[in-house]
Design a protein around this motif. Structure first.
Motif, PDB file in Angstrom:
ATOM      1  N   ASN A 200       0.909   4.051  -2.910  1.00  0.00           N
ATOM      2  CA  ASN A 200       0.606   5.450  -2.591  1.00  0.00           C
ATOM      3  C   ASN A 200       1.683   6.407  -3.102  1.00  0.00           C
ATOM      4  OD1 ASN A 200      -1.844   4.917  -1.351  1.00  0.00           O
ATOM      5  ND2 ASN A 200      -0.959   4.753   0.691  1.00  0.00           N
ATOM      6  N   LYS A 201       2.921   5.927  -3.192  1.00  0.00           N
ATOM      7  CA  LYS A 201       4.027   6.764  -3.678  1.00  0.00           C
ATOM      8  C   LYS A 201       4.097   6.789  -5.200  1.00  0.00           C
ATOM      9  CE  LYS A 201       6.925   5.892   0.361  1.00  0.00           C
ATOM     10  NZ  LYS A 201       8.127   5.223   0.851  1.00  0.00           N
ATOM     11  N   LEU A 202       3.420   5.880  -5.855  1.00  0.00           N
ATOM     12  CA  LEU A 202       3.510   5.750  -7.309  1.00  0.00           C
ATOM     13  C   LEU A 202       3.106   7.015  -8.072  1.00  0.00           C
ATOM     14  CD1 LEU A 202       4.275   3.802  -9.554  1.00  0.00           C
ATOM     15  CD2 LEU A 202       1.924   2.971  -9.552  1.00  0.00           C
TER      16      LEU A 202
ATOM     17  N   GLN B 258       3.340  10.146  -7.238  1.00  0.00           N
ATOM     18  CA  GLN B 258       4.412  11.141  -7.083  1.00  0.00           C
ATOM     19  C   GLN B 258       5.622  10.763  -7.918  1.00  0.00           C
ATOM     20  OE1 GLN B 258       4.934  10.851  -2.879  1.00  0.00           O
ATOM     21  NE2 GLN B 258       3.258  12.240  -2.382  1.00  0.00           N
ATOM     22  N   GLN B 259       5.949   9.490  -7.949  1.00  0.00           N
ATOM     23  CA  GLN B 259       7.098   9.044  -8.740  1.00  0.00           C
ATOM     24  C   GLN B 259       6.829   9.225 -10.229  1.00  0.00           C
ATOM     25  OE1 GLN B 259       7.469   5.009  -7.352  1.00  0.00           O
ATOM     26  NE2 GLN B 259       8.786   5.578  -5.627  1.00  0.00           N
TER      27      GLN B 259
ATOM     28  N   THR C  67       0.835  -1.202   0.000  1.00  0.00           N
ATOM     29  CA  THR C  67       0.000   0.000   0.000  1.00  0.00           C
ATOM     30  C   THR C  67       0.869   1.251   0.000  1.00  0.00           C
ATOM     31  OG1 THR C  67      -1.753  -1.178   1.166  1.00  0.00           O
ATOM     32  CG2 THR C  67      -1.837   1.216   1.239  1.00  0.00           C
ATOM     33  N   GLU C  68       1.933   1.252   0.806  1.00  0.00           N
ATOM     34  CA  GLU C  68       2.854   2.399   0.826  1.00  0.00           C
ATOM     35  C   GLU C  68       3.476   2.615  -0.547  1.00  0.00           C
ATOM     36  OE1 GLU C  68       5.884   2.799   3.835  1.00  0.00           O
ATOM     37  OE2 GLU C  68       4.554   1.877   5.326  1.00  0.00           O
ATOM     38  N   THR C  69       3.894   1.538  -1.172  1.00  0.00           N
ATOM     39  CA  THR C  69       4.504   1.632  -2.503  1.00  0.00           C
ATOM     40  C   THR C  69       3.515   2.189  -3.517  1.00  0.00           C
ATOM     41  OG1 THR C  69       5.945  -0.232  -1.998  1.00  0.00           O
ATOM     42  CG2 THR C  69       5.666   0.322  -4.319  1.00  0.00           C
TER      43      THR C  69
END
Length: 72
Positions: free
Chosen positions: A55-57, A59-60, A51-53
């Motif tokens: 959620n950062k997608l 922005q990346q 989930t953390e990964t």
């Protein structure tokens, strides 16, 4: 002496009984419930990391798009 011999004979009879199962548990032996709880905890951690990964997608992706935008 007769009492001790009777006790020893009784102990031998118990050991010969096929239904007798000694209850010696090792330190690493888990009950089914404990094993299930451990698996659930591991799965929860993996889901949290995923989930953390995810959620950062966005922005990346935004950072990649910004760095590769054409210069006018």
């Amino acid at each position: 002496m007769e009492l001790i011999e009777n006790m020893a004979a009784s102990d031998l009879a118990i050991l010969r009984d096929r239904s007798y199962v000694p209850t010696k548990r090792s330190l690493l032996e888990l009950s089914t419930q404990d094993a299930t709880q451990a698996q659930n905890k591991l799965l929860s951690r993996q889901i949290e990391a995923l989930t953390e990964t995810l959620n950062k997608l966005p922005q990346q992706l935004q950072a990649v798009n910004t760095s590769h935008s054409p210069v006018l």
